[in-house]
Design a protein around this motif. Structure first.
Motif, PDB file in Angstrom:
ATOM      1  N   ARG A 300    -116.918  19.372 -29.898  1.00 45.07           N
ATOM      2  CA  ARG A 300    -116.736  17.948 -30.195  1.00 45.07           C
ATOM      3  C   ARG A 300    -117.950  17.395 -30.951  1.00 45.07           C
ATOM      4  NH1 ARG A 300    -113.511  13.824 -28.298  1.00 45.07           N
ATOM      5  NH2 ARG A 300    -112.563  15.187 -26.722  1.00 45.07           N
ATOM      6  N   ALA A 301    -119.125  17.844 -30.570  1.00 42.32           N
ATOM      7  CA  ALA A 301    -120.338  17.336 -31.207  1.00 42.32           C
ATOM      8  C   ALA A 301    -120.378  17.728 -32.686  1.00 42.32           C
ATOM      9  CB  ALA A 301    -121.568  17.876 -30.483  1.00 42.32           C
ATOM     10  N   PHE A 302    -120.178  18.998 -32.985  1.00 37.70           N
ATOM     11  CA  PHE A 302    -120.304  19.429 -34.374  1.00 37.70           C
ATOM     12  C   PHE A 302    -119.165  18.907 -35.241  1.00 37.70           C
ATOM     13  CE2 PHE A 302    -119.906  22.287 -38.010  1.00 37.70           C
ATOM     14  CZ  PHE A 302    -121.209  22.252 -38.486  1.00 37.70           C
ATOM     15  N   THR A 303    -117.951  18.848 -34.704  1.00 35.70           N
ATOM     16  CA  THR A 303    -116.845  18.326 -35.512  1.00 35.70           C
ATOM     17  C   THR A 303    -117.053  16.859 -35.855  1.00 35.70           C
ATOM     18  OG1 THR A 303    -115.492  17.850 -33.551  1.00 35.70           O
ATOM     19  CG2 THR A 303    -115.152  19.986 -34.636  1.00 35.70           C
ATOM     20  N   GLY A 304    -117.811  16.134 -35.026  1.00 41.40           N
ATOM     21  CA  GLY A 304    -118.147  14.755 -35.392  1.00 41.40           C
ATOM     22  C   GLY A 304    -118.979  14.706 -36.652  1.00 41.40           C
ATOM     23  N   LEU A 306    -119.053  17.204 -38.938  1.00 40.51           N
ATOM     24  CA  LEU A 306    -118.224  17.745 -40.011  1.00 40.51           C
ATOM     25  C   LEU A 306    -117.232  16.702 -40.521  1.00 40.51           C
ATOM     26  CD1 LEU A 306    -117.340  20.123 -41.771  1.00 40.51           C
ATOM     27  CD2 LEU A 306    -115.862  20.884 -39.881  1.00 40.51           C
ATOM     28  N   TYR A 307    -116.759  15.841 -39.638  1.00 44.52           N
ATOM     29  CA  TYR A 307    -115.849  14.774 -40.059  1.00 44.52           C
ATOM     30  C   TYR A 307    -116.506  13.897 -41.127  1.00 44.52           C
ATOM     31  CZ  TYR A 307    -113.127  10.443 -39.811  1.00 44.52           C
ATOM     32  OH  TYR A 307    -112.377   9.324 -40.115  1.00 44.52           O
ATOM     33  N   GLY A 308    -117.769  13.576 -40.922  1.00 49.61           N
ATOM     34  CA  GLY A 308    -118.486  12.774 -41.907  1.00 49.61           C
ATOM     35  C   GLY A 308    -118.641  13.510 -43.224  1.00 49.61           C
ATOM     36  N   GLU A 309    -118.929  14.802 -43.162  1.00 51.28           N
ATOM     37  CA  GLU A 309    -119.092  15.590 -44.387  1.00 51.28           C
ATOM     38  C   GLU A 309    -117.779  15.731 -45.137  1.00 51.28           C
ATOM     39  OE1 GLU A 309    -122.171  16.643 -45.451  1.00 51.28           O
ATOM     40  OE2 GLU A 309    -122.769  15.389 -43.746  1.00 51.28           O
ATOM     41  N   MET A 310    -116.694  15.928 -44.421  1.00 52.82           N
ATOM     42  CA  MET A 310    -115.394  16.053 -45.084  1.00 52.82           C
ATOM     43  C   MET A 310    -114.943  14.735 -45.690  1.00 52.82           C
ATOM     44  SD  MET A 310    -112.871  18.713 -43.135  1.00 52.82           S
ATOM     45  CE  MET A 310    -111.666  18.428 -44.444  1.00 52.82           C
ATOM     46  N   THR A 311    -115.202  13.647 -44.990  1.00 49.74           N
ATOM     47  CA  THR A 311    -114.841  12.331 -45.528  1.00 49.74           C
ATOM     48  C   THR A 311    -115.610  12.046 -46.808  1.00 49.74           C
ATOM     49  OG1 THR A 311    -114.353  11.517 -43.297  1.00 49.74           O
ATOM     50  CG2 THR A 311    -114.743   9.867 -44.997  1.00 49.74           C
ATOM     51  N   GLU A 312    -116.880  12.417 -46.812  1.00 47.61           N
ATOM     52  CA  GLU A 312    -117.686  12.222 -48.010  1.00 47.61           C
ATOM     53  C   GLU A 312    -117.180  13.068 -49.171  1.00 47.61           C
ATOM     54  OE1 GLU A 312    -122.315  12.998 -49.353  1.00 47.61           O
ATOM     55  OE2 GLU A 312    -121.914  12.279 -47.316  1.00 47.61           O
ATOM     56  N   SER A 313    -116.688  14.271 -48.865  1.00 46.38           N
ATOM     57  CA  SER A 313    -116.231  15.185 -49.916  1.00 46.38           C
ATOM     58  C   SER A 313    -114.827  14.874 -50.403  1.00 46.38           C
ATOM     59  CB  SER A 313    -116.279  16.635 -49.417  1.00 46.38           C
ATOM     60  OG  SER A 313    -117.603  17.049 -49.156  1.00 46.38           O
ATOM     61  N   PHE A 314    -113.942  14.470 -49.474  1.00 42.54           N
ATOM     62  CA  PHE A 314    -112.521  14.361 -49.817  1.00 42.54           C
ATOM     63  C   PHE A 314    -111.930  12.965 -49.632  1.00 42.54           C
ATOM     64  CE2 PHE A 314    -113.197  18.789 -48.361  1.00 42.54           C
ATOM     65  CZ  PHE A 314    -112.864  19.454 -49.528  1.00 42.54           C
ATOM     66  N   GLY A 315    -112.726  12.032 -49.150  1.00 37.54           N
ATOM     67  CA  GLY A 315    -112.209  10.690 -48.916  1.00 37.54           C
ATOM     68  C   GLY A 315    -111.541  10.575 -47.560  1.00 37.54           C
ATOM     69  N   ALA A 322    -113.407  10.344 -35.719  1.00 40.02           N
ATOM     70  CA  ALA A 322    -113.955  11.650 -35.357  1.00 40.02           C
ATOM     71  C   ALA A 322    -113.234  12.279 -34.165  1.00 40.02           C
ATOM     72  CB  ALA A 322    -115.446  11.516 -35.062  1.00 40.02           C
ATOM     73  N   ASP A 323    -112.787  11.475 -33.202  1.00 44.06           N
ATOM     74  CA  ASP A 323    -112.089  12.047 -32.048  1.00 44.06           C
ATOM     75  C   ASP A 323    -110.768  12.678 -32.462  1.00 44.06           C
ATOM     76  OD1 ASP A 323    -114.091  11.392 -30.283  1.00 44.06           O
ATOM     77  OD2 ASP A 323    -113.116   9.552 -29.565  1.00 44.06           O
ATOM     78  N   ALA A 324    -110.033  11.993 -33.342  1.00 43.68           N
ATOM     79  CA  ALA A 324    -108.775  12.549 -33.831  1.00 43.68           C
ATOM     80  C   ALA A 324    -109.030  13.796 -34.680  1.00 43.68           C
ATOM     81  CB  ALA A 324    -108.016  11.504 -34.644  1.00 43.68           C
ATOM     82  N   PHE A 325    -110.129  13.798 -35.417  1.00 47.67           N
ATOM     83  CA  PHE A 325    -110.501  14.964 -36.214  1.00 47.67           C
ATOM     84  C   PHE A 325    -110.786  16.154 -35.291  1.00 47.67           C
ATOM     85  CE2 PHE A 325    -113.699  17.595 -38.389  1.00 47.67           C
ATOM     86  CZ  PHE A 325    -113.077  17.825 -39.612  1.00 47.67           C
TER      87      PHE A 325
END
Length: 491
Positions: A300-304, A306-315, A322-325
């Motif tokens: 859960r910690a790391f995917t939080g 990664l969620y930010g990195e993916m949002t920055e890359s792909f919108g 982050a919880d749903a991610f």
């Protein structure tokens, strides 16, 4: 000490040549022209003939007879243990058989890739029959009257007979099946949907590799049909694959292979080109790739982060936070592909392959009947039918490469990873706070110190026991899965 020095000089030269052969394999799977397959098969056969001659050189036996093992330090004694074992095994396999295996498996990997693309099992079965016949012959030669499949497993996991693996799998299966059934009765988290630029996936994959400590100055990341790691020391190469609709396949394949790659990069440099200069077993190797991918990468910690990195890359990802991610990354789902399976069902894929290849090597299953046996077993285990060969028998590269005995080490690696994760959390008490910021170094440094730097110095179970302070067993893995997915699914 002259005999030992002469022996190690011979081993280092053999190790260097084996490294060259490995580079040919990497080239074949990444950038080699398709039309070069037959030529590459002959090149690989020639390399194998040379390596087999060096590995069975009678001088090795003479050197071993002259060495006073008690005069060696722990490194020397470990080298001697490996060399004796490998020499005895190599001498049991005729050069003609070793060369034939190298030739046919080099050719078969291209044929497998083409058959997979064309969804044509029949096109692959003839060469698979050749491989199985040769592996049966090799297993019988290595077993020297014992079990042929046990002898093949020994190439990947020494001192781990099939009966012990079967007992471990039999103990794991009830809790895995019960957890899967309970979770699948609950509403599943939303899946990630959309179209994700493949160049963007590769950019983020390279960032993830660096985030987990992979040294790009001593490695590289490329694409292949099936992700893999090749090489050692200062030249460790990894591959991944992309799918426009499934970026997780790319990202978690990358993190998985980074675990393998970091293990090889972090082995004590003094061990280069010696028996200690690579991972001690595939079970231990898989413990590194699986803990990087799952306990760290899917936390859960790391995917939080990664969620930010993916949002920055792909919108906007359309998941609402982050919880749903985290739920999307870890959702249990019916699927065909082992490498895409969730943590709960992954080991069931391995048990299927383990049973089928035992039957193949034992002569209880003919290659011509393998697809039918695969599909029937898959339907029984997973509750739905295989829809096409690339989702069934043709999905994995391993059998085309002759890697019989390799598959069970994936589940053994999961078991080892479960033990390592429990010990890691005991020692790195702020692990989640660090992972939430994308800081993996304390975790990867712990793994480097406890496992990776030792290479082949210790026996497989020994290195895990030393790292964890306990004999490895499946309990910590099953407890982790039940706690994680119990919380995620409200069980």
């Amino acid at each position: 000490m002259t005999a030992y020095e002469d022996l190690m000089a011979h081993e280092r030269r053999t190790g260097a040549l084996a490294s060259v052969a490995g580079r040919l394999g990497w080239d074949q799977e990444t950038v080699m022209p398709r039309g070069a397959a037959e030529q590459r098969a002959e090149e690989m056969a020639a390399m194998e003939a040379m390596l087999h001659a060096r590995r069975t050189d009678p001088r090795i036996g003479g050197w071993l007879d002259k060495i006073d093992e008690s005069a060696l330090d722990v490194v020397g004694q470990a080298n001697l243990r490996h060399i004796k074992h490998h020499y005895e095994r190599a001498c049991r396999v005729p050069e003609e058989l070793a060369t034939a295996l190298a030739r046919v498996t080099s050719r078969a990997q291209g044929q497998w890739a083409e058959a997979r693309e064309a969804e044509d099992v029949a096109a692959f079965l003839p060469v698979l029959e050749e491989i199985v016949a040769l592996k049966r012959e090799q297993g019988a030669a290595l077993a020297d009257g014992g079990d042929a499949y046990d002898a093949l497993i020994d190439d990947y996991e020494p001192d781990m007979p099939a009966a012990d693996l079967q007992a471990m799998f039999d103990a794991m299966r009830p809790r895995l099946v019960a957890l899967r059934a309970a979770a699948l009765e609950k509403p599943a988290p939303a899946a990630l949907k959309g179209d994700f630029d493949e160049q963007g996936q590769m950019r983020l994959a390279r960032q993830l590799a660096k985030t987990f400590g992979y040294d790009m100055a001593r490695g590289r990341l490329d694409k292949s049909v099936h992700p893999f790691t090749s090489g050692g020391g200062t030249d460790v190469r990894i591959t991944t694959r992309t799918s426009p609709s499934d970026p997780f396949n790319c990202f978690y394949s990358t993190i998985h292979e980074v675990g393998h790659g970091c293990y090889e990069q972090n082995i004590d440099a003094d061990y280069a080109f010696t028996p200690l200069g690579s991972g001690v077993s595939m079970g231990v190797h898989e413990s590194q790739s699986r803990i990087y991918e799952n306990q760290l990468g899917r936390s859960r910690a790391f995917t939080g982060w990664l969620y930010g990195e993916m949002t920055e890359s792909f919108g906007d990802l359309g998941l609402g936070g982050a919880d749903a991610f985290y739920g999307a990354v870890n959702r249990l789902h019916n699927g065909y592909i082992r490498t895409e399976a969730d943590e709960v069902q992954y080991n069931l894929h391995i048990m299927l392959r383990f049973d089928l290849e035992r039957q193949l090597i034992g002569g209880d299953l003919a290659v011509r009947d393998l697809e039918e046996a695969w599909n029937a077993r898959f339907a029984a285990d997973f509750g739905f039918a295989v829809d096409k060969p690339s989702n069934g028998l043709l999905q994995d590269v391993h059998w085309s490469a002759g890697l019989f005995g390799y598959f069970p080490t994936y589940s053994l690696g999961n078991v080892y990873a479960g033990c390592l994760h429990a010990a890691l959390r005991r020692d790195v008490t702020d692990l989640d706070e660090l992972l939430a910021k994308g800081e993996t170094e304390p975790a990867t440094t712990w793994l480097m110190e406890k496992v990776q730097r030792h290479g082949g110095l210790y026996r497989p179970r020994e290195v895990i026991t030393m790292a964890c302070g306990m004999e490895p067993e499946a309990g910590p893995l099953l407890d982790y899965l039940e706690e994680k997915f119990g919380a995620l699914y409200g069980l």
